[in-house]
Scaffold this active site. Structure first.
Site, PDB file in Angstrom:
ATOM      1  N   SER A 218       0.653  -1.460  -0.194  1.00 46.05           N
ATOM      2  CA  SER A 218       0.063   0.059  -0.308  1.00 46.05           C
ATOM      3  C   SER A 218       0.761   1.135   0.327  1.00 46.05           C
ATOM      4  O   SER A 218       1.615   1.339  -0.643  1.00 46.05           O
ATOM      5  CB  SER A 218      -1.240  -0.284   1.095  1.00 46.05           C
ATOM      6  OG  SER A 218      -2.267   0.748   1.278  1.00 46.05           O
ATOM      7  N   GLU A 334      -9.167  -5.493  -4.026  1.00 50.55           N
ATOM      8  CA  GLU A 334      -9.108  -4.796  -3.044  1.00 50.55           C
ATOM      9  C   GLU A 334     -10.497  -3.397  -2.408  1.00 50.55           C
ATOM     10  O   GLU A 334      -9.553  -3.369  -0.990  1.00 50.55           O
ATOM     11  CB  GLU A 334      -8.391  -3.694  -4.184  1.00 50.55           C
ATOM     12  CG  GLU A 334      -6.717  -3.872  -5.011  1.00 50.55           C
ATOM     13  CD  GLU A 334      -5.637  -4.048  -3.140  1.00 50.55           C
ATOM     14  OE1 GLU A 334      -5.674  -3.523  -2.318  1.00 50.55           O
ATOM     15  OE2 GLU A 334      -4.583  -5.056  -3.756  1.00 50.55           O
TER      16      GLU A 334
END
Length: 532
Positions: A218, A334
């Site tokens: 991330s 996601e």
């Protein structure tokens, strides 16, 4: 009489032998680095760990909002048996479990796990950046623990870097005082400082300074992308691992220095500070509290002309990034379909209306790539589109850039293994009425698998399948750090992308297998959308 003396001497001899053993153990846990001598600990596995090692001077006082300065020397033996403080941050993410020594602006510390028995081994190195949207996270989190990676023969390093307004505020006065006429990006500069420290000192831990791979998830993945692009870091690394994220529109889109300065001025006004001196005089807690106000400060990397001389996308497009092997990918879910639909039911009619809101007259074209003829298809397509808009497209584009402008291999993956049910569900007779595990792999769920740290997460009822997936992913990652190639042993063969050759993804699941790329058309559509 002789027997009495023997009786009295026995515990004394035992004590002396124990003391000698402890002294020898302490000596083996001591490492001499540029700033002084560290004393770490040895885990039950035999892995040596060194925690809370300063890689820069504490960024406090006049050093707040300055690029990190070299760590100061110390005398004597510095204990490295506990994590340092984590960076200033609000409690935003419930899945972050810290082992840090509190929270402080004084946060620039790193941690090393090494399997090396001597400084002569020259083992490959992984430096891992944590995620958390650049507003949360820490290298002390159990999911990033380096012991499992070290057991695979890799020297593992985690670190802390400045977050939020402390790590990313630009300001005209900061730009003026900078020798590089730059401001912002302090968190990214912290990462660069850690890399330089590792380059200088990792040999003392048995690591190879010329074989440093950087990795992250991330915000950590976005950091890897940025470090590959930056002229300050690209020559320090031999490989890169990116898990979900790159600094490419629409994900953490970088801004101009001028815009960053305006954001800094706006924040100063909110806290009633007229000058940089007044900002630096404010307690860190007050600044942190102020960032919790809606719209008070928005984190972004700046095109500062120093760490980032131009947008990272432009750097990659021109082939000016680090030309190193890249292993990267994202998760199959996601974002959830609710990330696109909001509170609307996933019906075909509601889905079409949502696409019209987002894309106007192009909604019908979007439907070609993300169809929604029935509820099941809507859920699948809305999940895909929400994921792409959040972070998957930017990650795909990163791989596309690297494949086109570098001759080094790009290994792509999709992590599709969902987490199991929570322990509370398996122990609760009423669990049938509780929410079921999400279909697909949600954002950040791969971290424990990839780094071999399932045992640190006590929330989920891990199964043999989860352990198998973790062993597969950890082995791929460790092999890549060692050789720039994830293949080895009995792992399913992973074919890289190079040049104009067909693109393949490793679908990582219980039965991991290589699959050809199938969604390129939809990403090319999004590429046009985001280039407008």
């Amino acid at each position: 009489m002789k027997s009495i003396y023997s009786f009295l001497l026995t515990p004394v001899i035992a004590f002396v032998l124990c003391a000698q053993a402890n002294a020898q153990n302490n000596t083996s846990n001591r490492v001499k680095v540029a700033n002084g001598t560290l004393e770490g600990t040895t885990e039950s596995s035999g892995i040596r760990s060194f925690k809370g090692v300063p890689f820069a001077t504490p960024p406090v006082g006049d050093l707040r909002w300055k690029e990190p300065q070299p760590a100061k020397n110390w005398t004597g033996i510095r204990k490295a048996d506990h994590f340092g403080p984590r960076a200033m941050q609000r409690p935003i993410f419930s899945d972050m479990v810290f082992r840090s020594n509190g929270m402080s602006e004084d946060c620039l510390y790193l941690n090393v796990w090494t399997p090396a028995k001597s400084a002569k081994q020259k083992l490959p190195v992984l430096v891992y950046f944590y995620g958390g949207g650049f507003v949360g996270g820490d290298g002390s989190e159990g999911r990033y623990d380096g012991e499992a990676m070290a057991r695979k023969g890799v020297v593992a390093v985690t670190l802390s870097y400045r977050l939020g307004v402390f790590g990313f505020m630009a300001h005209p006065e900061l730009t003026k005082e900078s020798l590089h006429h730059a401001s912002g990006n302090y968190g990214l500069l912290d990462q660069n400082a850690a890399l330089r420290w590792v380059k200088q000192n990792i040999a003392a831990f048995g690591g190879d300074p010329n074989k440093i791979t950087i990795g992250g998830e991330s915000a950590g993945s976005i950091s890897v992308f940025a470090q590959m692009a930056s002229p300050l870091s690209k020559k320090l690394i031999a490989g890169a691992i990116g898990e979900s994220g790159a600094m490419i529109k629409p994900t953490f889109t970088p801004i101009t220095l001028a815009e960053g300065e305006q954001r800094g001025l706006a924040f100063a006004e909110k806290v009633n500070a007229k000058t940089l001196a007044e900002l630096r005089a404010m307690p860190a807690e007050k600044l942190l509290e102020a960032t919790g106000q809606p719209g008070a400060f928005s984190v972004a990397g700046t095109i500062d002309g120093y760490f980032l001389p131009e947008t990272p996308a432009a750097i990659f497009a021109a082939g000016k990034q680090a030309h190193v092997p890249l292993l990267m990918g994202w998760n199959s879910a996601e974002s959830s379909y609710q990330g696109l639909m909001g509170g609307e039911a996933p019906t075909p009619e509601n889905y079409k209306n949502k696409l019209k809101q987002l894309y106007g007259e192009r909604a019908d074209e979007v439907l070609k790539f993300y169809p929604g003829a029935n509820q099941e298809e809507v859920i699948r397509s809305a999940t895909a589109l929400a994921s792409d808009r959040f972070i998957a497209f930017s990650t795909w584009k990163w791989a596309d850039f690297q494949t086109k402008t570098s001759t080094k291999p790009v290994y792509r993956y999709i992590f599709s293994h969902p987490r199991p049910a929570a322990v509370s569900q398996t122990d609760n007779p009423a669990s049938s009425t509780m929410p079921k595990p999400m279909v697909g792999a949600a954002h950040a769920t791969e971290i424990e698998y990839a780094l071999g740290n399932l045992p640190y997460n006590k929330v989920y009822a891990w199964t043999k399948d989860d352990e198998q997936v973790s062993e597969t992913m950890l082995s791929y990652f460790a092999n890549f750090v060692k050789t720039g190639n994830p293949n080895g042993g009995n792992l399913p063969k992973w074919t890289p992308s190079t040049g104009n050759n067909p693109v393949y993804f490793m679908n990582i699941d219980v039965n991991s297998q290589l699959k050809p790329e199938q969604d390129r058309a939809r990403y090319l559509f999004l590429e046009k959308e985001y280039s407008k």
